[in-house]
Design an enzyme around this catalytic site. Sequence first.
Site, PDB file in Angstrom:
ATOM      1  N   SER A  52      16.712 -16.821  -3.681  1.00 26.47           N
ATOM      2  CA  SER A  52      15.412 -16.595  -4.150  1.00 26.47           C
ATOM      3  C   SER A  52      14.865 -15.290  -4.039  1.00 26.47           C
ATOM      4  O   SER A  52      15.157 -14.417  -4.430  1.00 26.47           O
ATOM      5  CB  SER A  52      14.550 -17.919  -3.180  1.00 26.47           C
ATOM      6  OG  SER A  52      13.585 -18.127  -3.835  1.00 26.47           O
ATOM      7  N   HIS A  88      16.552 -26.315  -5.415  1.00 26.92           N
ATOM      8  CA  HIS A  88      16.623 -24.819  -5.265  1.00 26.92           C
ATOM      9  C   HIS A  88      17.452 -24.432  -4.223  1.00 26.92           C
ATOM     10  O   HIS A  88      17.817 -23.212  -4.062  1.00 26.92           O
ATOM     11  CB  HIS A  88      15.155 -24.545  -4.813  1.00 26.92           C
ATOM     12  CG  HIS A  88      14.712 -23.159  -4.567  1.00 26.92           C
ATOM     13  ND1 HIS A  88      14.713 -22.140  -5.815  1.00 26.92           N
ATOM     14  CD2 HIS A  88      14.239 -22.416  -3.533  1.00 26.92           C
ATOM     15  CE1 HIS A  88      14.343 -21.030  -5.047  1.00 26.92           C
ATOM     16  NE2 HIS A  88      14.025 -21.038  -3.850  1.00 26.92           N
TER      17      HIS A  88
END
Length: 276
Positions: free
Chosen positions: A99, A251
């Site tokens: 991320s 994610h």
Amino acid sequence: MGMVQVNGVSLYYEQYGKSLAEGKAVLVLIHGYLSSTFSFRRLVPYLEHDYTILSLDLPGFGKSEKSLTFVYSLHNYGKLVLGFLNRMGVKQAVLIGHSMGGQIALQSALQNHSMVKKVVGIACAGYMGPVKRSLVRLSYIPFFSRMLKFYFDKKDIAASFLEITNDRSLITKEMMEGYLKPMYALAFYKSLIRLIRHREGDLSSEKLKTIKQPVLLMWGDKDQIVPPHVGERFIQDIPRVEYKVFQGAGHLLPEERPEEIANRIRSFCLNNHGDD
């Protein structure tokens, strides 16, 4: 596990696998926003037998210093990672970022083409622009750090984990506590305010086009935080890029697909990409 001073700030890091003296390839793990070294605990066991692994908590997060003088920009985070490598005596490494950590890894790659051999971006953040000016202005309100802490304390944590993890079976009390523990201290929110103020926009298309190193990007097709279309934009901008999408994953790929990700990283590291 230990602490080290880099660029005027105390960093916590963990070391696994081969010793640096053995001269094996070095992998550096860089966590994402609101995270820490904890986020890689399921990935490390699949890689530590073949590599030297260094995992660090960025300033403001995990067990690293919650500095009130550090500049929490992505560029400076990238510079810090390079300083960490230098401090540890590492001449060349593969940076693996999740991320926001992926964006920081790309920053480091741009700043030093020789020290950063390759980059792996896992659900790599990008194309988000700077923090909204309204939020930056709010950050100057007295006691805003306490307001932030109150907000996070009241937040429905279980619902938040459902947003970032497609596999609900992974959401255990131990997992949630591991992510939340660093967020209990008020000092965390004081450094978070500095990140709100200092975080510039993500790397532009023009900058991304100048990255010389090979880059591997991995995504979960169910990612609601950094959707796969971000990866598709990266493909257009980064010259030497590989792209892999994992079906049915969200994610937190290092949590959901650690073995598959490790296998992909291993293949990527072994490929000389025409450099030899």
